[in-house]
Design a protein around this motif. Structure first.
Motif, short mmCIF file in Angstrom:
data_model
loop_
_atom_site.label_atom_id
_atom_site.label_comp_id
_atom_site.label_asym_id
_atom_site.label_seq_id
_atom_site.Cartn_x
_atom_site.Cartn_y
_atom_site.Cartn_z
N VAL A 158 -80.81 -4.28 26.46
CA VAL A 158 -81.68 -4.79 25.58
C VAL A 158 -81.05 -4.69 24.09
O VAL A 158 -80.98 -5.64 23.44
N SER A 159 -80.32 -3.54 23.96
CA SER A 159 -79.71 -3.33 22.71
C SER A 159 -78.51 -4.27 22.36
O SER A 159 -78.20 -4.59 21.25
N ALA A 160 -77.66 -4.34 23.52
CA ALA A 160 -76.51 -5.40 23.51
C ALA A 160 -76.94 -6.68 23.18
O ALA A 160 -76.23 -7.39 22.16
N CYS A 161 -77.99 -7.13 23.69
CA CYS A 161 -78.60 -8.23 23.44
C CYS A 161 -78.98 -8.68 22.06
O CYS A 161 -78.97 -9.59 21.38
N PHE A 162 -79.85 -7.55 21.63
CA PHE A 162 -80.12 -7.62 20.12
C PHE A 162 -79.10 -7.80 19.22
O PHE A 162 -79.23 -8.86 18.50
N VAL A 163 -77.91 -7.12 19.28
CA VAL A 163 -76.80 -7.01 18.55
C VAL A 163 -76.14 -8.46 18.52
O VAL A 163 -75.59 -9.17 17.58
N ILE A 164 -75.88 -8.92 19.91
CA ILE A 164 -75.25 -10.24 20.01
C ILE A 164 -76.16 -11.35 19.39
O ILE A 164 -75.59 -12.38 18.88
N CYS A 165 -77.57 -11.29 19.39
CA CYS A 165 -78.32 -12.28 19.02
C CYS A 165 -78.24 -12.32 17.47
O CYS A 165 -78.40 -13.44 16.74
N TRP A 166 -78.36 -11.34 16.58
CA TRP A 166 -78.66 -11.03 15.30
C TRP A 166 -77.38 -11.13 14.56
O TRP A 166 -77.24 -11.72 13.21
N LEU A 167 -76.00 -10.62 15.09
CA LEU A 167 -74.97 -10.33 14.41
C LEU A 167 -74.37 -11.66 13.70
O LEU A 167 -74.14 -11.58 12.49
N PRO A 168 -74.20 -12.63 14.70
CA PRO A 168 -73.56 -13.83 13.99
C PRO A 168 -74.29 -14.42 12.93
O PRO A 168 -73.68 -14.74 11.91
N ASN A 169 -75.72 -14.40 13.06
CA ASN A 169 -76.49 -14.96 11.75
C ASN A 169 -76.17 -14.40 10.50
O ASN A 169 -76.21 -14.95 9.88
#
Length: 344
Positions: A258-269
């Motif tokens: 869940v934490s990894a998905c959160f970082v992957i989702c928000w970091l590019p934006n």
């Protein structure tokens, strides 16, 4: 048709006019994401509420995350897909409220911050449970748990107030994010980014590094104790201990995913937007930035799929709920058949 989008850090307004990215396509993607978030998070909440075995601190925080993501998904549909209400001309109080509260998307961005902070709490809860097991109680007092659950909500809505305060109505038009100067805008933008991304990343890196070290030490100690007491034989308590270890590892694995998905989702934006803030020539209506927004908003609905495919306790609870529903449905069918047979 224009679709208005506001950056999560400072609420900068961007109009999709169909020249760079199709406004209809953007609305369709938002609608699909919103519906997935509503359906998935509703299912997670229902299972956690119905199954008593899931009424511990870790799952209450998971339920809190699902509730935040559920409301965020509803607001995504209401704020980004449905048309915004027009500013009334004969009611200044209502006009001010609609401008500051609804047109600024203050509730939506407040819940985005709340979601990030609740994820941080979920991570810290696992850290406390693993590193300080003697002081940790899986079922804490309801008052303390209520305060813990309310903390992300209060923090998110408290911080994002500036989205509402820096807006006003003039000549029946809603003017948003009228910052006093560039310094205040940059500072508030950084603060939002810190709460939404930087703080969770720092906590995630520290916590899971500490947990991995702690688990390695615990495994070595358990192996040495078992070897001393039984030699090469395995005691009857070993299977239970192994079962607890596997369950604990599964929860840690879920939280890490869940934490990894959160970082992957928000970091590019966030990276793309901060490049824009720092002066890089980036088109906020272009395809690349729009895709980064889609990926970021995907964090609202992805967690229920993670729980369904990876979280064993949730899978067990889901089967339990489904079996109960199936038994009740069969009982009703049998009653109906018996009633018809008796009548005949």
């Amino acid at each position: 048709m224009n679709i208005t989008f506001f950056n999560s850090s400072d609420g900068e307004q961007v109009e999709y006019d169909g020249q760079e990215v199709s406004a209809i396509a953007v609305a369709i993607v938002y609608a699909v994401m919103g519906l997935l978030g509503v359906l998935g998070n509703t299912l997670v909440l229902f299972v956690i509420i119905v199954v008593r075995d899931l009424h511990d601190v870790a799952n209450v925080l998971i339920g809190n995350q699902s509730l935040i993501d559920l409301l965020t998904s509803l607001l995504l549909l209401a704020s980004f897909v449905a048309p915004l209400p027009s500013i009334p001309t004969n009611n200044p109080i209502l006009a001010r409220f609609l401008c500051a509260f609804w047109h600024s998307k203050y509730p939506f961005w407040s819940l985005i911050v709340a979601s990030s902070l609740n994820l941080t709490l979920m991570t810290l809860e696992r850290y406390y449970a693993i590193v300080f097991p003697l002081h940790y109680h899986s079922r804490t007092k309801s008052t303390k748990l209520a305060c813990l659950v309310a903390l992300p909500w209060l923090s998110g809505f408290a911080y994002q107030q500036y989205l509402a305060w820096f807006s006003k109505v003039e000549q029946n038009q809603c003017h948003l994010f009228l910052f006093p100067n560039n310094a205040s805008r940059t500072g508030l933008t950084f603060g939002a980014t810190f709460l939404e991304l930087i703080l969770p990343i720092i906590v995630i890196i520290y916590v899971y590094t500490a947990i991995s070290i702690k688990l390695k030490i615990t495994m070595i100690e358990q192996f040495q104790d078992t070897k001393k007491s039984t030699g090469s034989q395995v005691t009857s308590s070993a299977p239970n201990a192994n079962s607890r270890i596997r369950a604990r590892r599964n929860v840690i694995k879920i939280m890490l995913i869940v934490s990894a998905c959160f970082v992957i989702c928000w970091l590019p934006n966030q990276i793309i937007y901060w490049l824009y803030v720092l002066g890089v020539n980036i088109d906020l209506t272009g395809l690349i930035y729009t895709l980064s927004v889609f990926i970021a908003f995907g964090n609202m609905w992805i967690n229920p799929f993670i729980y369904s495919f990876q979280y064993r306790r949730f899978q067990k609870g889901l089967r339990q709920v489904f079996c109960q529903w199936k038994r009740k449905h069969q009982m009703k069918s049998n009653v109906s058949v018996n009633t018809v047979s008796s009548a005949v």
